[in-house]
Design a protein around this motif. Structure first.
Motif, mmCIF file in Angstrom:
data_model
loop_
_atom_site.group_PDB
_atom_site.id
_atom_site.type_symbol
_atom_site.label_atom_id
_atom_site.label_comp_id
_atom_site.label_asym_id
_atom_site.label_seq_id
_atom_site.Cartn_x
_atom_site.Cartn_y
_atom_site.Cartn_z
ATOM 1 N N UNK A 228 0.860 -1.196 0.000
ATOM 2 C CA UNK A 228 0.000 0.000 0.000
ATOM 3 C C UNK A 228 0.889 1.237 0.000
ATOM 4 N N UNK A 229 1.794 1.284 -0.978
ATOM 5 C CA UNK A 229 2.829 2.318 -0.993
ATOM 6 C C UNK A 229 2.398 3.620 -1.667
ATOM 7 N N UNK A 230 1.136 3.722 -2.063
ATOM 8 C CA UNK A 230 0.607 5.002 -2.513
ATOM 9 C C UNK A 230 0.993 5.377 -3.931
ATOM 10 N N UNK A 231 1.013 6.685 -4.185
ATOM 11 C CA UNK A 231 1.215 7.188 -5.544
ATOM 12 C C UNK A 231 2.209 8.329 -5.555
ATOM 13 N N UNK A 232 2.611 8.701 -6.761
ATOM 14 C CA UNK A 232 3.478 9.846 -6.966
ATOM 15 C C UNK A 232 3.000 10.589 -8.209
ATOM 16 N N UNK A 233 3.470 11.817 -8.384
ATOM 17 C CA UNK A 233 3.012 12.619 -9.514
ATOM 18 C C UNK A 233 3.469 12.025 -10.835
ATOM 19 N N UNK A 234 2.613 12.155 -11.828
ATOM 20 C CA UNK A 234 2.922 11.732 -13.195
ATOM 21 C C UNK A 234 3.136 12.999 -14.035
ATOM 22 N N UNK A 235 4.328 13.148 -14.600
ATOM 23 C CA UNK A 235 4.664 14.361 -15.356
ATOM 24 C C UNK A 235 4.553 14.160 -16.868
ATOM 25 N N UNK A 236 4.183 12.967 -17.316
ATOM 26 C CA UNK A 236 3.908 12.688 -18.727
ATOM 27 C C UNK A 236 5.061 13.094 -19.644
#
Length: 415
Positions: free
Chosen positions: A114-122
């Motif tokens: 359940x390590x979550x998310x991070x921003x996606x910069x595409x």
């Protein structure tokens, strides 16, 4: 009280359940297993749990950071079967059934990722270097400091120019940031010193809040425009630099402040053997939330890909409870049961006394869903002290038009 152990950890007679990540999903699993006859180990790189839905209010000076950072050791008070470890996760070795950390290796019988998310910069040039994401408390504090320093710099100029802020992404986070920052122009606090704030909200799609009903989207657009926000729909960012933001149609916004709220992807550790991901780098799971191919590994929250889920906090909480239930069933020799999400509705705040809500067929706009939004988020805050701080802060902001200036909070050195 739960205590942080020193590695190496000795294997006990009871089965060990290792939970990676102390966000909504991971912490809910642990809290739901407090009476289970098993050794529970919670691992996270931070010593505190962040109440992510209110991050934007720390970034925009509505709340002090202490209000949304709750010590995990306090959240686990009274959990006699639980230990908590602050460390960096280096790799998950599925073959050896162990988690390798910077402090050593942890064997497991059951694993919850359940390590979550991070921003996606595409892969937008400069977005990661010059854009301000908003995924954790340090991001919020970093933007908060930049915001104040930029205001002070403008105040020292002979011919002060407006503070232009570009927000990329028209989802809930982008809308909340735009509304909160635009309100500074309607009720400017003394520390703004006459600096005018101009907000641009840039959305690649044809509408804001695409998951909401059309009527609610139109209401949101109208309210933001009334606040003075320049909303640019069907515009894509192609480059971000230290002083400007460029759009695909050739338009340029001269700004040193770009808030990046355009998307997220899973924040997974290294895995051996390498695991195949789908969607936003997520691990596909069965309806029981077990990772496909492993009966003793569960994946939940933003780390998991399951049809018809959107990565919301209520989903994470419900998934955490279901995983705890399934783990108890497995310990009793029973088969896990599938997860079914109960959708209680969705909400988004726009400004003071203005929000939208979609609860089944009911569509709400205005002050009532705003009040409902405040009550629900206040209720889910962990601990009595944060609730008191938030209540006073909201009274100061929404009742008296005041906002917090620079706030400091000391965390683990790694933070």
């Amino acid at each position: 009280m739960a205590q942080a152990p020193q590695l190496p950890i000795v294997q006990l007679a009871q089965p060990r359940i290792v939970v990676l990540g102390a966000g909504f999903a991971g912490l809910q699993v642990v809290r739901s297993l407090r009476h289970v006859k098993a050794e529970i180990l919670l691992v996270d790189r931070h010593s505190y749990h962040t109440f992510v839905p209110l991050l934007y209010q720390v970034a925009t000076a509505i709340l002090p950071p202490q209000a949304i950072a709750y010590p995990i050791i306090e959240a686990l008070r009274g959990h006699k079967n639980t230990q908590f470890l602050v460390t960096e996760i280096r790799e998950i070795n599925f073959t050896a059934q162990q988690v390798d950390t910077e402090n050593g290796s942890i064997p497991y019988d059951y694993l919850v990722i359940a390590t979550g998310s991070q921003s996606e910069f595409f892969q937008v040039p400069g977005a990661q270097d010059y854009g301000f994401p908003l995924r954790n408390l340090q991001h919020a504090l970093r933007f908060h400091q930049h915001f104040l320093q930029t205001i002070e710099r403008i105040q020292r100029e002979a011919n002060p120019q407006p503070l232009e802020i570009a927000i990329v992404g028209g989802g809930a986070t982008g809308v909340e940031l735009a509304g909160s920052l635009a309100e500074l122009g309607r009720r400017p606090p003394p520390w703004l010193g006459g600096v005018r704030v101009q907000i641009y909200l840039i959305q690649g799609g044809a509408s804001l809040l695409p998951d909401f009903a059309p009527r609610l989207r139109q209401y949101t657009l109208k309210r933001l425009q009334q606040l003075g926000v320049t909303v640019l729909l069907n515009h894509r960012v192609v480059q971000v630099s230290e002083t400007r933001l460029e759009l695909m149609n050739g338009c340029v916004i001269e700004t040193s402040t770009v808030l990046w709220a355009a998307g997220v992807r899973a924040a997974l550790p290294l895995m051996s053997p390498p695991a195949q991901t789908v969607g936003r780098k997520k691990l596909p799971v069965d309806p029981t939330l077990q990772w496909q191919g492993a009966e003793n590994v569960y994946v939940i929250g933003d780390s998991a890909w399951l049809k018809q889920t959107r990565g919301l906090a209520p989903e994470a909480l419900q998934q955490g409870r279901k995983v705890a239930e399934n783990l108890q069933r497995q310990l009793q020799g029973k088969a896990p049961k599938p997860f079914h999400y109960f959708n209680k509705g969705r909400m988004a705040i726009i400004e003071a006394k203005s929000a939208i809500a979609e609860i089944g067929p009911i569509k709400l706009t205005g002050w009532f869903p705003w009040l409902l939004w405040l009550i629900i988020h206040w209720f889910y805050l962990p601990g009595a002290w944060p609730r008191g701080v938030v209540l006073v802060s909201w009274w100061q902001t929404y009742g008296r038009g005041r906002r917090f200036l620079s706030q400091r909070l000391f965390f683990h050195p790694r933070d």
